[in-house]
Design a protein around this motif. Structure first.
Motif, short mmCIF file in Angstrom:
data_model
loop_
_atom_site.label_atom_id
_atom_site.label_comp_id
_atom_site.label_asym_id
_atom_site.label_seq_id
_atom_site.Cartn_x
_atom_site.Cartn_y
_atom_site.Cartn_z
N SER A 1 -3.58 -3.12 0.26
CA SER A 1 -3.87 -4.31 1.05
C SER A 1 -3.21 -4.28 2.42
O SER A 1 -3.54 -5.08 3.29
CB SER A 1 -3.41 -5.56 0.30
OG SER A 1 -1.99 -5.59 0.23
N HIS A 2 -2.24 -3.41 2.61
CA HIS A 2 -1.46 -3.32 3.85
C HIS A 2 -0.69 -4.62 4.13
O HIS A 2 -0.34 -4.90 5.27
CB HIS A 2 -2.35 -2.97 5.05
CG HIS A 2 -3.07 -1.66 4.87
ND1 HIS A 2 -2.41 -0.45 4.86
CD2 HIS A 2 -4.39 -1.39 4.69
CE1 HIS A 2 -3.30 0.53 4.68
NE2 HIS A 2 -4.49 -0.01 4.57
N GLU A 3 -0.42 -5.39 3.10
CA GLU A 3 0.42 -6.57 3.23
C GLU A 3 1.82 -6.22 2.75
O GLU A 3 2.00 -5.32 1.92
CB GLU A 3 -0.13 -7.74 2.42
CG GLU A 3 -1.47 -8.25 2.94
CD GLU A 3 -1.96 -9.45 2.16
OE1 GLU A 3 -1.24 -9.87 1.22
OE2 GLU A 3 -3.04 -9.95 2.47
N PHE A 4 2.83 -6.95 3.26
CA PHE A 4 4.21 -6.62 2.95
C PHE A 4 4.99 -7.86 2.52
O PHE A 4 4.64 -8.99 2.88
CB PHE A 4 4.90 -5.97 4.16
CG PHE A 4 4.36 -4.62 4.51
CD1 PHE A 4 4.99 -3.48 4.04
CD2 PHE A 4 3.22 -4.48 5.29
CE1 PHE A 4 4.50 -2.22 4.35
CE2 PHE A 4 2.72 -3.23 5.61
CZ PHE A 4 3.36 -2.10 5.13
N ASP B 1 -3.47 -0.53 -6.57
CA ASP B 1 -2.24 0.26 -6.52
C ASP B 1 -1.70 0.52 -7.94
O ASP B 1 -1.26 1.62 -8.26
CB ASP B 1 -1.17 -0.46 -5.70
CG ASP B 1 -1.55 -0.58 -4.24
OD1 ASP B 1 -1.94 0.44 -3.65
OD2 ASP B 1 -1.45 -1.68 -3.68
N ALA B 2 -1.75 -0.52 -8.77
CA ALA B 2 -1.29 -0.36 -10.15
C ALA B 2 -2.14 0.66 -10.89
O ALA B 2 -1.62 1.52 -11.63
CB ALA B 2 -1.31 -1.70 -10.87
N GLU B 3 -3.45 0.59 -10.70
CA GLU B 3 -4.35 1.55 -11.35
C GLU B 3 -4.10 2.97 -10.86
O GLU B 3 -4.13 3.93 -11.64
CB GLU B 3 -5.80 1.14 -11.09
CG GLU B 3 -6.21 -0.14 -11.80
CD GLU B 3 -7.59 -0.62 -11.40
OE1 GLU B 3 -8.25 0.11 -10.62
OE2 GLU B 3 -8.01 -1.71 -11.85
N MET B 4 -3.83 3.12 -9.56
CA MET B 4 -3.55 4.43 -9.00
C MET B 4 -2.26 5.00 -9.60
O MET B 4 -2.18 6.20 -9.90
CB MET B 4 -3.42 4.33 -7.48
CG MET B 4 -3.23 5.66 -6.77
SD MET B 4 -3.50 5.54 -4.98
CE MET B 4 -2.29 4.28 -4.55
#
Length: 476
Positions: free
Chosen positions: A14-17, A39-42
């Motif tokens: 998401s490019h959020e921080f 991200d979790a799946e990756m």
């Protein structure tokens, strides 16, 4: 700082921080990616791809990597402790102890590397059978912010030494030490994908990990309500689960106790880590005949505690970790005063001074003669407030101590072996201390009963939580 997936530092999809804030100063320390379901799946896919090769290595090879990592952690203890204090808030001495604890746990499980194996079972007139123990596959761990380094070690050590791969979701306010420790493990030789870390909110990253069909086991440490949600989600996938949840640990002080030792135990047991420990002393029951003397000594000890920025010298207690906890503790103490549910002997407010206004500080607080209706006795109070209740004898102390939905830890302070035996038999808790409180060694099975969770961590028994037992029957 970036997430670590498949042995690489990566940004979130998401490019959020999320900002990581120093709880003592309010200053920005760093920013970490706000992970997504993708991200979790990756991360799970990376762990899945690494599993076969990691499981085929010998336990001794795995132990060698973990042992090297423990050595590097010890060499870098001082810098790791500073990082931990900056993001979590605890005094530097406590942070150094926690980093040492991380290394201790890794080394302990290295010593068990040859201990998990199957057995031979002769069957009369039918032949024989043997059992085989195999790693589960991809596991997931979700950890809290109060002891991020130590609890990380509790999760990853038995998982990795038994040949599993793992995806770790750290707490949103304290991911930096976890990410750095993961890098050290990679430096020590841990193959890419064996350990992955995804930062982000629990309702997104955590739930995605729990629901993922390739994740075979969930280990969660945190609040009871969230733990029940974890159990609910894991049930649909028939996943193995360990839940180390909240506690409202009682401390019982008998009239024959060594009061000096009991006072020291109460001070450390309640105010260590600003009271933000699962097994902290959260309710104190003291016999009436020694209550006045005990309370006087306890008050003096509390008044001597030095509160401040954990990076400064001679600090006994740092700030609470986050604004939510800070507001909660202030609300509880204000409620005690408003409803006259107890008498505040010392503390009860934010310390005065400019330095304290910048962080989440709250003075160590002693409340005596607390009413049974008070939330101080009926909720898990994760902060530096110690309620004291007078009791006439051991029976009343045990009855009041058991009057809770929790069952994590408890301690009894007495010189009488019969009282100690009765306390151990009747107190509802997963771990009971005699004339001590709080200490948990890696050799000791740890876990609670009731709403304090299911399953055990630590000790040799924890290995079985990460292994599948297969039975083979042979006819001769």
């Amino acid at each position: 700082m970036k997430m670590q997936i498949g042995g690489k530092a990566v940004e979130a999809c998401s490019h959020e921080f999320s900002d990581i804030i120093n709880p003592a100063t309010g200053e920005l320390i760093d920013r970490v990616p706000r992970g997504t379901e993708e991200d979790a799946e990756m991360a799970v896919e990376a762990a899945w791809s690494a599993f076969s090769d990691w499981a085929s290595t010998s336990p001794q090879q795995r132990a060698g990597i973990l042992y090297r990592a423990a050595g590097i952690v010890r060499e870098r203890k001082d810098e790791l402790a500073v990082l931990l204090t900056r993001e979590q808030g605890k005094p530097l001495t406590e942070a150094k102890n926690e980093i040492e604890g991380f290394a201790n746990v890794l080394e302990y499980y290295c010593g068990l590397a040859s201990s998990f194996h199957g057995g031979f079972i002769p069957i009369h007139q039918s032949g024989y059978a043997f059992t085989v123990k195999k790693p589960l596959g991809v596991c997931s761990a979700i950890i809290p912010w109060n002891m991020p380094a130590l609890i990380m070690a509790w999760k990853i050590s038995p998982a990795l030494i038994t040949g599993n791969t793992l995806v770790l979701k750290p707490a949103s306010s304290t991911p930096l030490t976890n990410l750095t420790l993961s890098s050290i493990l990679s430096e020590a030789g841990l193959p890419a994908g064996v350990l992955n870390i995804v930062t982000g909110p629990g309702e997104v990253v955590g739930e995605s990990l729990i629901k993922n069909r390739k994740v075979k086991r969930i280990s969660f440490t945190g609040e009871t309500g969230t733990g029940k949600r974890v159990a609910e989600l894991a049930a649909s996938g028939m996943k193995k689960v360990t839940l180390e949840l909240g506690g409202s640990d009682p401390m019982l002080v008998c009239d024959d106790a060594n009061l000096e030792a009991a006072v020291a135990g109460a001070l450390r047991g309640r105010f260590y880590n600003c009271g933000q420990t699962c097994t902290a002393v959260k309710r104190l029951f003291v016999f009436e005949s020694v209550a006045d003397e005990f309370i006087k000594k306890l008050e003096a000890g509390i008044r001597n505690l030095r509160v401040g920025n954990g990076l400064h010298e001679n600090v006994d207690m740092g700030p609470l970790n986050n604004r939510r906890q800070w507001e909660y503790i202030k609300e509880l103490v204000a409620e005690v005063e408003e409803k006259e549910e107890g008498r505040i002997v010392t503390g009860g407010r934010v310390p005065e001074g400019g330095d304290y206004s910048k962080g989440y500080f709250f003075g160590p607080t002693l409340v005596v003669d607390v009413s049974e209706e008070s939330r101080l006795l009926n909720e898990e109070v994760f902060g530096p407030v110690l309620p004291v209740v007078r009791v006439k004898d051991l029976d009343e102390a045990i009855e009041k101590a058991n009057n809770t939905c929790y069952g994590l830890g408890a301690s009894i302070w007495t010189k009488n072996i019969d009282r100690a035996r009765i306390g151990c038999e009747r107190l509802n808790a997963g771990i009971i201390w005699l004339n001590q409180h709080l200490k948990v060694a890696p050799e000791v099975p740890f876990g609670g009963t009731r709403d304090s969770g299911i399953g055990k961590e630590n000790g040799p028994d924890a290995l079985s939580e990460y292994l599948e037992l297969k039975t083979v029957m042979l006819k001769t």
